[in-house]
Design a protein around this motif. Structure first.
Motif, PDB file in Angstrom:
ATOM      1  N   HIS A   1      -0.710 -23.909  45.842  1.00  0.00           N
ATOM      2  CA  HIS A   1      -1.949 -23.872  46.361  1.00  0.00           C
ATOM      3  C   HIS A   1      -2.069 -24.976  47.386  1.00  0.00           C
ATOM      4  O   HIS A   1      -2.403 -24.788  48.650  1.00  0.00           O
TER       5      HIS A   1
ATOM      6  N   LYS B   1       0.652 -24.949  50.175  1.00  0.00           N
ATOM      7  CA  LYS B   1       0.183 -23.536  51.118  1.00  0.00           C
ATOM      8  C   LYS B   1      -0.782 -24.134  52.288  1.00  0.00           C
ATOM      9  O   LYS B   1      -0.701 -23.797  53.255  1.00  0.00           O
TER      10      LYS B   1
ATOM     11  N   SER C   1       4.100 -22.019  54.630  1.00  0.00           N
ATOM     12  CA  SER C   1       2.690 -21.557  53.976  1.00  0.00           C
ATOM     13  C   SER C   1       2.936 -20.463  53.375  1.00  0.00           C
ATOM     14  O   SER C   1       2.420 -19.903  52.530  1.00  0.00           O
TER      15      SER C   1
ATOM     16  N   GLN D   1       2.490 -19.080  49.821  1.00  0.00           N
ATOM     17  CA  GLN D   1       1.479 -17.981  49.282  1.00  0.00           C
ATOM     18  C   GLN D   1       2.228 -16.840  48.419  1.00  0.00           C
ATOM     19  O   GLN D   1       1.541 -16.573  47.329  1.00  0.00           O
TER      20      GLN D   1
ATOM     21  N   SER E   1       1.178 -16.612  44.496  1.00  0.00           N
ATOM     22  CA  SER E   1       0.832 -15.264  43.884  1.00  0.00           C
ATOM     23  C   SER E   1       1.491 -14.862  42.875  1.00  0.00           C
ATOM     24  O   SER E   1       1.179 -14.208  41.739  1.00  0.00           O
TER      25      SER E   1
END
Length: 110
Positions: A52, A55, A67, A71, A75
């Motif tokens: 996170h 990113k 980035s 991501q 996830s």
């Protein structure tokens, strides 16, 4: 790989001198975070936290491909998958970094 429009916007927003400091801090912090990532292996929550951060930092400085990869991996980690391809993240950072540093003087001179 690099969103040069974002790079130009950031440089215009903060000025050339501060931009250079931001770039230096970004590179140092991302590299430190990448060094810490292997220590998080098997811990989806810790991996998610680090990804996170990566990113957001990457997006702020225009490292769009990095980035996006972070991501996707974030996830997966959020869903409990701790088997994130961390070497792929590190490799994409390195190639993005090399491209960024090679092209930045040309882009800033324009």
């Amino acid at each position: 790989m690099i969103d040069w429009t974002r790079v130009a916007e950031l440089r215009d927003e903060i000025g050339a001198e501060d931009f250079d400091e931001i770039v230096e801090a970004f590179l140092m912090e991302v590299e430190a975070t990448l060094e810490e990532l292997p220590e998080t292996a098997g811990n989806a929550s810790k991996i998610e936290e680090k990804l996170h951060y990566l990113k957001g930092s990457a997006l702020n400085l225009g490292f769009s491909a990095l980035s996006a990869l972070c991501q996707t991996a974030e996830s997966a980690a959020n869903a409990g998958d701790a088997n994130v391809d961390l070497p792929a993240v590190a490799a994409l950072y390195q190639s993005s970094r090399d491209h960024f540093l090679r092209e930045l003087p040309k882009r800033c001179a324009a």
